[in-house]
Design an enzyme around this catalytic site. Structure first.
Site, PDB file in Angstrom:
ATOM      1  CD  GLU A  50      -0.685   0.857   3.551  1.00 15.74           C
ATOM      2  OE1 GLU A  50      -0.772   2.026   3.093  1.00 15.74           O
ATOM      3  OE2 GLU A  50      -0.732   0.540   4.631  1.00 15.74           O
ATOM      4  NE  ARG A  78      -6.621  -4.757  11.432  1.00 18.58           N
ATOM      5  CZ  ARG A  78      -7.315  -3.852  10.920  1.00 18.58           C
ATOM      6  NH1 ARG A  78      -7.654  -2.887  11.384  1.00 18.58           N
ATOM      7  NH2 ARG A  78      -8.017  -4.658   9.841  1.00 18.58           N
ATOM      8  CB  CYS A  83       9.613  -1.746  -3.011  1.00 18.86           C
ATOM      9  SG  CYS A  83      10.244  -0.232  -3.608  1.00 18.86           S
ATOM     10  CG  HIS A 122      11.327  -2.834  -7.194  1.00 16.00           C
ATOM     11  ND1 HIS A 122      10.345  -2.799  -6.329  1.00 16.00           N
ATOM     12  CD2 HIS A 122      11.626  -4.078  -7.281  1.00 16.00           C
ATOM     13  CE1 HIS A 122       9.940  -3.848  -5.805  1.00 16.00           C
ATOM     14  NE2 HIS A 122      10.741  -4.761  -6.216  1.00 16.00           N
ATOM     15  CG  ASP A 139      10.521  -7.871  -4.644  1.00 16.53           C
ATOM     16  OD1 ASP A 139      10.148  -7.343  -3.513  1.00 16.53           O
ATOM     17  OD2 ASP A 139      10.758  -7.362  -5.660  1.00 16.53           O
TER      18      ASP A 139
END
Length: 292
Positions: A50, A78, A83, A122, A139
């Site tokens: 997210e 929560r 990444c 990334h 990953d």
């Protein structure tokens, strides 16, 4: 990496028991290829991808990559992350368990036009298992359906994943490049989809501090413009909440079945995140496409 790899760097102080409870991992934690595969699967299924932090902060701040903050958010709060957050936390867990981890920087290839050179934005990992000569690509933070659910050996070839899903690694070495380029692909009904490309020279945490700031605060970054939230489910299914002008909840099953529905407003989006993704945003949060 080789069997004579250097000593494992000092692992940050991670509450390993809390992390393992968060991802639901039980059983052996001795550093092995099997434990690495199982731990990656457990992490991906437990902690969603997210990017709500840049949106809620309205591009004024980047998510913290400090381990205590990551534990508070991803382990006890929560929440999920993208990444840099996910793989920084995963690195701390792996190093605590005795794996050697090298941070890698990759170029995202999904949707790239031929000839386009994207920056290395990334973060992925090359993990060395004690006693093995071949490293493993690991990953837990690539927010695109079709990602490897488990780590794969860093060797050319195809690898079957859960539910019959297949990924592959390709390697290319040219005279003008001192290090070989690797590409990770995912098999779709339309053919092989390029996910990202990377080389194996090591990067350090400060390199990703810079990338993290750029991705979170640059108004041209897709992660600062609209939600991209993915929860991976067992067997190759996933849920996704995304949209620039309107939010859409998409659920894709392993058999190819796909269902979509519009999310009416920011209040409903917060409820969907709670009920469908296991994400609890701070009180008073309101998530809308295009806000950020």
């Amino acid at each position: 990496m080789s069997a004579s790899a250097p000593p494992v760097p000092h692992a940050p102080d991670l509450d390993l028991d809390a992390y393992l409870a968060r991802v639901g991992r039980q059983g052996s934690t001795e550093p092995s290829a099997d434990v690495l595969r199982r731990l990656q699967r457990a992490h991906i299924l437990a902690i969603p991808f997210e990017n709500t932090e840049p949106l809620l902060a309205r591009r004024t701040a980047a998510p913290s990559l400090q381990l205590p903050d990551l534990e508070a958010k991803l382990v006890r709060g929560r929440r999920g992350g993208y990444c840099y957050e996910q793989n920084t936390l995963f690195t701390a867990a792996l190093r605590t368990l005795g794996f050697e981890v090298r941070l890698l920087a990759a170029r995202v290839l999904v949707g790239a036009r031929p000839g386009t050179v994207r920056p290395r934005t990334h973060m992925c990992l090359l993990v060395h298992v004690p006693g093995e000569t071949t490293g493993h690509l690991a990953d837990v933070g690539f927010g695109t359906p079709g990602i490897p659910l488990t780590s794969v050996p860093l060797a050319e070839g195809e690898y079957e994943q859960e539910g019959g899903h297949r990924v592959r690694l390709l390697r290319e070495h040219t005279a003008d490049r001192p290090l070989a380029d690797w590409e990770l692909h995912s098999l779709t009904p339309q053919g092989w989809n390029r996910l990202y490309g990377f080389t194996i020279e090591p990067f350090e945490a400060p390199d990703f501090d810079v990338a993290n700031w750029q991705i979170a605060t640059n108004p041209r970054s897709p992660f600062s413009q609209a939600p991209w939230i993915v929860r991976t489910l067992p067997g190759g299914a996933h849920r996704k909440l995304s949209g620039r002008t309107a939010l859409t909840l998409t659920e894709s099953l392993a058999d190819g079945t796909r269902r979509e529905r519009a999310v009416a407003d920011g209040a409903e989006a917060v409820r969907v995140l709670d009920e469908e993704f296991g994400i609890g945003l701070p009180s008073g949060s309101r998530l809308l496409a295009g806000e950020g």
